[in-house]
Write a protein that holds these residues in place. Structure first.
Motif, mmCIF file in Angstrom:
data_model
loop_
_atom_site.group_PDB
_atom_site.id
_atom_site.type_symbol
_atom_site.label_atom_id
_atom_site.label_comp_id
_atom_site.label_asym_id
_atom_site.label_seq_id
_atom_site.Cartn_x
_atom_site.Cartn_y
_atom_site.Cartn_z
ATOM 1 N N ARG A 22 0.795 -1.230 0.000
ATOM 2 C CA ARG A 22 0.000 0.000 0.000
ATOM 3 C C ARG A 22 0.826 1.278 0.000
ATOM 4 N NH1 ARG A 22 -5.462 -0.064 1.236
ATOM 5 N NH2 ARG A 22 -6.319 -2.148 1.123
ATOM 6 N N PHE A 23 1.997 1.254 -0.643
ATOM 7 C CA PHE A 23 2.749 2.473 -0.845
ATOM 8 C C PHE A 23 2.201 3.232 -2.050
ATOM 9 C CE2 PHE A 23 5.884 0.148 1.684
ATOM 10 C CZ PHE A 23 6.177 1.122 2.617
ATOM 11 N N PHE A 24 1.593 2.497 -2.990
ATOM 12 C CA PHE A 24 0.996 3.095 -4.176
ATOM 13 C C PHE A 24 -0.390 2.512 -4.376
ATOM 14 C CE2 PHE A 24 5.558 3.283 -4.766
ATOM 15 C CZ PHE A 24 5.734 4.611 -5.104
ATOM 16 N N LYS A 25 -1.287 3.324 -4.922
ATOM 17 C CA LYS A 25 -2.675 2.923 -5.065
ATOM 18 C C LYS A 25 -2.866 1.899 -6.178
ATOM 19 C CE LYS A 25 -7.202 4.977 -4.798
ATOM 20 N NZ LYS A 25 -7.904 6.203 -4.498
ATOM 21 N N THR A 26 -2.063 1.974 -7.235
ATOM 22 C CA THR A 26 -2.177 1.025 -8.344
ATOM 23 C C THR A 26 -0.794 0.489 -8.693
ATOM 24 O OG1 THR A 26 -1.889 2.702 -10.052
ATOM 25 C CG2 THR A 26 -4.150 2.280 -9.321
ATOM 26 N N ARG A 27 -0.785 -0.646 -9.380
ATOM 27 C CA ARG A 27 0.489 -1.206 -9.823
ATOM 28 C C ARG A 27 1.143 -0.323 -10.870
ATOM 29 N NH1 ARG A 27 0.557 -7.133 -11.772
ATOM 30 N NH2 ARG A 27 2.611 -6.473 -12.426
ATOM 31 N N SER A 28 0.334 0.328 -11.690
ATOM 32 C CA SER A 28 0.928 1.185 -12.718
ATOM 33 C C SER A 28 1.625 2.389 -12.086
ATOM 34 C CB SER A 28 -0.121 1.632 -13.726
ATOM 35 O OG SER A 28 -1.126 2.385 -13.101
ATOM 36 N N LEU A 29 1.084 2.936 -11.002
ATOM 37 C CA LEU A 29 1.770 4.013 -10.290
ATOM 38 C C LEU A 29 3.078 3.515 -9.681
ATOM 39 C CD1 LEU A 29 -1.171 5.821 -8.455
ATOM 40 C CD2 LEU A 29 0.147 6.649 -10.405
ATOM 41 N N ALA A 30 3.066 2.295 -9.168
ATOM 42 C CA ALA A 30 4.280 1.702 -8.615
ATOM 43 C C ALA A 30 5.322 1.509 -9.713
ATOM 44 C CB ALA A 30 3.964 0.376 -7.930
ATOM 45 N N CYS A 31 4.892 1.019 -10.882
ATOM 46 C CA CYS A 31 5.806 0.835 -12.021
ATOM 47 C C CYS A 31 6.423 2.158 -12.438
ATOM 48 C CB CYS A 31 5.074 0.218 -13.210
ATOM 49 S SG CYS A 31 4.825 -1.536 -13.078
ATOM 50 N N ASP A 32 5.608 3.196 -12.536
ATOM 51 C CA ASP A 32 6.107 4.513 -12.936
ATOM 52 C C ASP A 32 7.138 5.038 -11.937
ATOM 53 O OD1 ASP A 32 4.473 4.449 -15.141
ATOM 54 O OD2 ASP A 32 2.920 5.737 -14.261
ATOM 55 N N ALA A 33 6.878 4.872 -10.660
ATOM 56 C CA ALA A 33 7.806 5.347 -9.635
ATOM 57 C C ALA A 33 9.133 4.596 -9.713
ATOM 58 C CB ALA A 33 7.191 5.193 -8.245
ATOM 59 N N VAL A 34 9.070 3.294 -9.940
ATOM 60 C CA VAL A 34 10.295 2.502 -10.047
ATOM 61 C C VAL A 34 11.064 2.916 -11.295
ATOM 62 C CG1 VAL A 34 11.225 0.185 -10.319
ATOM 63 C CG2 VAL A 34 9.342 0.574 -8.745
ATOM 64 N N ASP A 35 10.364 3.110 -12.407
ATOM 65 C CA ASP A 35 11.017 3.517 -13.657
ATOM 66 C C ASP A 35 11.681 4.884 -13.525
ATOM 67 O OD1 ASP A 35 10.476 1.219 -15.101
ATOM 68 O OD2 ASP A 35 8.567 1.988 -15.880
ATOM 69 N N ARG A 36 11.097 5.771 -12.754
ATOM 70 C CA ARG A 36 11.652 7.117 -12.572
ATOM 71 C C ARG A 36 12.761 7.169 -11.531
ATOM 72 N NH1 ARG A 36 5.857 10.039 -12.676
ATOM 73 N NH2 ARG A 36 5.617 10.079 -14.943
ATOM 74 N N GLY A 37 13.065 6.047 -10.907
ATOM 75 C CA GLY A 37 14.155 6.002 -9.935
ATOM 76 C C GLY A 37 13.766 6.436 -8.547
ATOM 77 N N ARG A 38 12.476 6.455 -8.248
ATOM 78 C CA ARG A 38 12.020 6.873 -6.922
ATOM 79 C C ARG A 38 11.997 5.728 -5.921
ATOM 80 N NH1 ARG A 38 7.223 11.103 -8.536
ATOM 81 N NH2 ARG A 38 8.610 12.565 -9.578
ATOM 82 N N VAL A 39 12.344 4.545 -6.386
ATOM 83 C CA VAL A 39 12.423 3.378 -5.503
ATOM 84 C C VAL A 39 13.777 2.713 -5.741
ATOM 85 C CG1 VAL A 39 11.424 1.148 -4.909
ATOM 86 C CG2 VAL A 39 9.933 3.020 -5.618
ATOM 87 N N THR A 40 14.523 2.495 -4.654
ATOM 88 C CA THR A 40 15.789 1.786 -4.764
ATOM 89 C C THR A 40 15.746 0.550 -3.879
ATOM 90 O OG1 THR A 40 16.808 3.065 -2.987
ATOM 91 C CG2 THR A 40 17.096 3.897 -5.230
ATOM 92 N N VAL A 41 16.445 -0.474 -4.329
ATOM 93 C CA VAL A 41 16.540 -1.729 -3.575
ATOM 94 C C VAL A 41 17.995 -1.898 -3.163
ATOM 95 C CG1 VAL A 41 16.200 -4.221 -3.627
ATOM 96 C CG2 VAL A 41 14.655 -2.726 -4.905
ATOM 97 N N ASN A 42 18.242 -1.906 -1.867
ATOM 98 C CA ASN A 42 19.593 -2.025 -1.326
ATOM 99 C C ASN A 42 20.517 -0.960 -1.910
ATOM 100 O OD1 ASN A 42 18.823 -4.270 0.228
ATOM 101 N ND2 ASN A 42 19.185 -5.632 -1.499
ATOM 102 N N GLY A 43 19.980 0.246 -2.134
ATOM 103 C CA GLY A 43 20.780 1.357 -2.624
ATOM 104 C C GLY A 43 20.945 1.423 -4.128
ATOM 105 N N ASP A 44 20.418 0.457 -4.874
ATOM 106 C CA ASP A 44 20.553 0.425 -6.328
ATOM 107 C C ASP A 44 19.212 0.694 -6.993
ATOM 108 O OD1 ASP A 44 23.232 -0.347 -6.059
ATOM 109 O OD2 ASP A 44 22.684 -2.471 -5.980
ATOM 110 N N ARG A 45 19.259 1.367 -8.159
ATOM 111 C CA ARG A 45 18.038 1.526 -8.946
ATOM 112 C C ARG A 45 17.578 0.161 -9.400
ATOM 113 N NH1 ARG A 45 17.566 6.490 -12.997
ATOM 114 N NH2 ARG A 45 15.606 5.415 -13.278
ATOM 115 N N ALA A 46 16.282 0.032 -9.568
ATOM 116 C CA ALA A 46 15.727 -1.270 -9.928
ATOM 117 C C ALA A 46 14.710 -1.099 -11.040
ATOM 118 C CB ALA A 46 15.068 -1.914 -8.713
ATOM 119 N N LYS A 47 14.324 -2.223 -11.618
ATOM 120 C CA LYS A 47 13.242 -2.249 -12.595
ATOM 121 C C LYS A 47 12.019 -2.842 -11.912
ATOM 122 C CE LYS A 47 16.135 -2.550 -16.661
ATOM 123 N NZ LYS A 47 16.442 -3.304 -17.877
ATOM 124 N N PRO A 48 10.826 -2.585 -12.448
ATOM 125 C CA PRO A 48 9.609 -3.089 -11.796
ATOM 126 C C PRO A 48 9.572 -4.606 -11.658
ATOM 127 C CG PRO A 48 9.046 -1.441 -13.436
ATOM 128 C CD PRO A 48 10.508 -1.704 -13.575
#
Length: 123
Positions: free
Chosen positions: A15-41
């Motif tokens: 529940r960090f994002f309301k839809t999966r597409s919003l989550a995908c967009d945030a990950v693509d824009r670099g607003r989500v990092t995993v262990n300090g690295d940029r990631a893909k959805p």
């Protein structure tokens, strides 16, 4: 349940994002990092990963505690992660700053009404 879940599904289920597409967009824009690295959805998230999430209104740093690819109630979603102490302190400081120094235009609600215009003209 598997030992890994897609990043966009996990963000949606937690529940960090309301839809999966919003989550995908945030990950693509670099607003989500995993262990300090940029990631893909489609990157797999595992228990123990550290995520830094900027969902537009808040910035979170969380440890992944459980996995789920199904969106459930907020109480269940809260069990999927644990926020770090640094993140809690940072979000509290930002909230305090918002309270003490509100945005000057926050009280404006669009165009002035006819009554507002007349009031301004009288000044």
């Amino acid at each position: 349940m598997s030992d890994a879940v897609r990043l966009d599904k996990w963000l949606w289920a937690a529940r960090f994002f309301k839809t999966r597409s919003l989550a995908c967009d945030a990950v693509d824009r670099g607003r989500v990092t995993v262990n300090g690295d940029r990631a893909k959805p489609a990157r797999n998230v595992k228990v123990g990963d550290v995520l830094e999430i900027d969902n537009g209104s808040d910035k979170w740093e969380v440890d992944v505690m459980n996995l789920s690819d199904v969106r459930g109630p907020a109480t269940v979603a809260r069990n999927l992660y644990e926020e770090t102490d640094v993140s809690v302190a940072r979000r509290a400081a930002v909230a305090e700053n918002r309270r003490l120094f509100p945005e000057p235009s926050a009280h404006l609600k669009g165009r002035p009404t006819k009554r507002d215009r007349r009031h301004l003209d009288n000044l």
